[in-house]
Design a protein around this motif. Structure first.
Motif, mmCIF file in Angstrom:
data_model
loop_
_atom_site.group_PDB
_atom_site.id
_atom_site.type_symbol
_atom_site.label_atom_id
_atom_site.label_comp_id
_atom_site.label_asym_id
_atom_site.label_seq_id
_atom_site.Cartn_x
_atom_site.Cartn_y
_atom_site.Cartn_z
ATOM 1 N N LEU A 1 54.447 -4.033 26.903
ATOM 2 C CA LEU A 1 53.931 -2.798 27.143
ATOM 3 C C LEU A 1 53.437 -2.179 28.191
ATOM 4 C CD1 LEU A 1 53.827 -2.645 23.343
ATOM 5 C CD2 LEU A 1 54.550 -1.286 24.110
ATOM 6 N N GLU A 2 52.001 -2.723 28.336
ATOM 7 C CA GLU A 2 51.802 -2.246 29.579
ATOM 8 C C GLU A 2 52.243 -2.302 30.316
ATOM 9 O OE1 GLU A 2 47.624 -1.939 29.360
ATOM 10 O OE2 GLU A 2 47.036 -3.141 28.104
ATOM 11 N N THR B 1 58.118 2.687 17.446
ATOM 12 C CA THR B 1 58.377 0.903 17.282
ATOM 13 C C THR B 1 58.430 0.375 17.651
ATOM 14 O OG1 THR B 1 59.696 0.937 14.921
ATOM 15 C CG2 THR B 1 56.755 1.015 14.446
ATOM 16 N N GLY B 2 58.888 -1.039 17.973
ATOM 17 C CA GLY B 2 59.564 -1.857 18.863
ATOM 18 C C GLY B 2 59.457 -1.521 20.179
ATOM 19 N N ALA B 3 58.705 -0.677 20.402
ATOM 20 C CA ALA B 3 58.885 -0.194 22.190
ATOM 21 C C ALA B 3 59.076 -0.410 23.501
ATOM 22 C CB ALA B 3 58.624 1.669 21.998
ATOM 23 N N SER B 4 58.499 -1.939 23.239
ATOM 24 C CA SER B 4 58.689 -2.857 23.960
ATOM 25 C C SER B 4 60.352 -3.887 25.278
ATOM 26 C CB SER B 4 58.392 -4.140 24.187
ATOM 27 O OG SER B 4 58.900 -4.716 22.981
ATOM 28 N N SER B 5 61.160 -3.389 24.463
ATOM 29 C CA SER B 5 62.317 -3.020 24.943
ATOM 30 C C SER B 5 63.253 -2.317 24.210
ATOM 31 C CB SER B 5 62.557 -4.778 25.017
ATOM 32 O OG SER B 5 62.867 -4.899 23.477
ATOM 33 N N GLY B 6 64.794 -1.914 24.596
ATOM 34 C CA GLY B 6 65.872 -1.807 23.952
ATOM 35 C C GLY B 6 65.225 -0.359 24.120
#
Length: 250
Positions: free
Chosen positions: A39-40, A8-13
């Motif tokens: 995410l894309e 989860t929270g995989a779009s950054s950091g």
């Protein structure tokens, strides 16, 4: 068959960094976050580098608790099995208590604790049905003791999820369940969430930090400070130093 990891929270950091590291190790990925455009882009970049792995992405606001269960279950159906579920999504908007920023502290508490509880509930339902797998909780070194100022609420939420993980670990040990629970206590890893913090001792770049996190996850340890050096030593000291001295240190 490749192992599969949900983050989860995989779009950054840290979430993005762990996704890249797991992909390098041949894992299939289930990635979710609010910012689907990121995410894309992440999926496309990883797929170019690792064309043989499966990558599924879905939008998820972890504060929409029903959606957490729906997304986790959908990923489980997509991949057939989830070997590792990483509860990572979180924010760092805390402010000193009593300074007129209750909303920021409430949002931090709800996202980092209540939403994490929802993720743990959804994840554990899947792992119990599988009778195996690993649930990983991303806590923080700030959870070791009460922290002052902007970190007070944030640290308290991270202490809360660490306590949830420990209680769950004890329950599973008692029943001799094959499900593993791992709690990570990251030190300063350079990401957007701590970009505004001026004093960051022993900070490492995101790639180094995430590599250490994935290594700790794969080790199956119950708890791990990451990177191990020097945060294992710092955590040991922080637990034992008198409060009067700790106040001067932080």
């Amino acid at each position: 068959m490749a192992k599969a990891v949900l983050i989860t929270g995989a779009s950054s950091g840290l979430g993005e960094g762990m996704a890249r590291e797991f992909a390098e190790r041949g894992y299939d990925l289930a990635l979710c976050a609010r910012r689907t455009e990121r995410l894309e882009a992440l999926k496309a970049d990883i797929q170019r580098r690792q064309p043989n792995i499966r990558i599924h992405i879905r939008p998820l606001d972890v504060n929409r608790h029903d959606q957490v269960f729906d997304v986790f279950n959908a990923f489980h159906q997509d991949l057939g099995r989830l070997d590792r579920i990483i509860v990572n999504a979180g924010i760092g908007k805390g402010q000193p208590l009593g300074t007129g920023h209750f909303e920021a502290n409430r949002e931090t508490a709800e996202t980092n604790f209540v939403a994490a509880l929802a993720q743990m509930e959804a994840g554990m339902a899947i792992l119990r049905a599988q009778n195996g797998g690993q649930l990983v909780i991303v806590s923080s070194v700030s959870a070791v003791r009460g922290m002052p100022g902007n970190v007070t609420t944030y640290g308290a939420t991270k202490a809360g999820v660490a306590a949830l993980a420990e209680g769950l670990r004890l329950e599973l040990a008692k029943s001799r369940s094959p499900i593993r629970i791992t709690t990570l206590f990251p030190g300063y890893i350079s990401t957007a969430i701590n970009a505004g913090i001026k004093h960051k001792p022993f900070v490492v770049d995101a790639a180094t930090g995430c590599r250490a996190m994935v290594k700790a996850i794969e080790s199956g340890k119950a708890e791990a400070y990451v990177p191990g050096w020097p945060w294992t030593v710092i955590g040991f000291i922080m637990k034992r130093v008198p409060a009067s001295l700790l106040a001067r240190m932080v």
